[in-house]
Design a protein around this motif. Structure first.
Motif, short mmCIF file in Angstrom:
data_model
loop_
_atom_site.label_atom_id
_atom_site.label_comp_id
_atom_site.label_asym_id
_atom_site.label_seq_id
_atom_site.Cartn_x
_atom_site.Cartn_y
_atom_site.Cartn_z
N SER A 123 0.83 -1.13 0.05
CA SER A 123 0.10 -0.05 0.07
C SER A 123 1.02 1.33 0.08
O SER A 123 0.36 2.28 -0.56
N GLU A 145 -8.97 3.61 6.94
CA GLU A 145 -9.94 2.99 6.15
C GLU A 145 -9.57 2.25 4.97
O GLU A 145 -10.07 1.23 4.68
N PRO A 146 -8.68 2.99 3.93
CA PRO A 146 -8.24 2.42 2.49
C PRO A 146 -7.57 1.20 2.87
O PRO A 146 -7.90 0.10 2.16
N GLN A 147 -6.57 1.13 3.89
CA GLN A 147 -5.99 0.02 3.88
C GLN A 147 -6.57 -1.16 5.03
O GLN A 147 -6.16 -2.43 5.07
N ARG A 148 -7.65 -0.79 5.44
CA ARG A 148 -8.24 -1.83 6.68
C ARG A 148 -7.26 -2.23 7.42
O ARG A 148 -7.09 -3.31 7.91
#
Length: 281
Positions: A123, A145-148
């Motif tokens: 990421s 949020e994007p990478q959880r």
């Protein structure tokens, strides 16, 4: 991809005896197919020596630290981390998984987990480390949020590095990095260099409750609880794994919520009363 072929698992050992054996057995069970190394920091404890000898056939590399410790608080730990990172790189591994001897795997490091962790490395080019431990309450975590995933807040040196977790060796090599002799110094320097440590959505390991602990080569004394070094966690059941995997990202994976202590009787009362940090030391 993060695989059994390109990842070396390395246990750092000193005088942990039964706790070390639990660490080794859980690693072998939960990480089948991965190469395993151990480096012992000149343990004097006979049980620890016997544990290493008993499992010697399970290690791809079995080493002992070299030279006098000269009263260092953490012995040769950081020299040993440096040494094993160099060995892993020389042997063609892309990642090294730093495992302390008071730790236990509670679920398998399977293909889905490896993919999840690889995606975190992928990421951002400055992701140095994926730290697959359950988290402790009482600390502030940023939810990514994007990478959880989770991380300490931006600007906090703890966001960069810890002495536990999977390290991407190419990042260290690009920095021409050499480890300093304390975790705090390593965090500060690696933070200044822009390195990032992420906690994954799905943790797989944790320090066992109430291990024996050492500082400067001397055992720390503690009256409670009794039988330090004998406690552990239950492995996650299929139901518990499913509940973890299906939870909302904002449900932070605190170890007290998701892990069940094992072999505790009266010590369970102490476990419930102390802070998260105290329960793990």
């Amino acid at each position: 991809m993060l695989t059994a072929e390109n990842t070396l698992l390395c246990i750092f050992s000193y005088n942990m005896g039964q706790t070390l054996e639990r660490c080794i057995l859980s690693t072998i069970k939960m990480c089948p197919g991965f190469d395993l190394a151990i480096i012992d920091d000149q343990s004097e404890d006979e049980e620890t020596k016997a544990v290493i000898d008993r499992h010697r056939g399970s290690f791809r590399y079995c080493l002992t630290s070299e030279g006098a410790k000269e009263g260092r608080r953490h012995g040769h730990l950081y020299n040993n981390i440096q040494r094993m990172c160099e060995l892993a790189g020389a042997q063609g591994y892309e990642y090294i998984f730093l495992i302390q001897d008071d730790m236990q795997f509670v679920r398998p490091m399977d293909e889905a987990i490896c993919q999840q962790y690889y995606d975190l490395f992928n990421s951002d080019k400055m992701v140095l480390q994926v730290d697959p431990r359950f988290l402790r309450n009482g600390y502030e975590y940023e939810i990514l949020e994007p990478q959880r995933a989770y991380a300490f807040p931006a600007g906090d040196p703890r966001r960069s590095y810890a002495d536990v977790g999977i390290i991407r060796l190419s990042v260290l090599n690009s920095l021409k990095w050499e480890f300093r002799d304390s975790e705090a110094d390593n965090k500060k320097m690696l933070s200044r260099l822009g390195c990032v440590r992420l906690f994954p959505f799905t943790p797989i390991m944790m320090h066992v409750p109430f291990p024996v602990s050492y500082r400067g080569g001397k055992k720390k004394r503690s009256l409670l609880p009794f039988y330090r070094g004998t406690y552990e966690f239950h492995e996650l059941s299929q139901r518990e794994k499913r509940a973890m995997d299906e939870r909302d990202l904002h449900d932070i994976p605190y170890f007290r919520k998701f892990l069940r202590p094992k072999n505790m009787y009266l010590a369970r009362l102490v476990y419930e009363l102390v802070t998260d940090a105290s329960a793990l030391r």
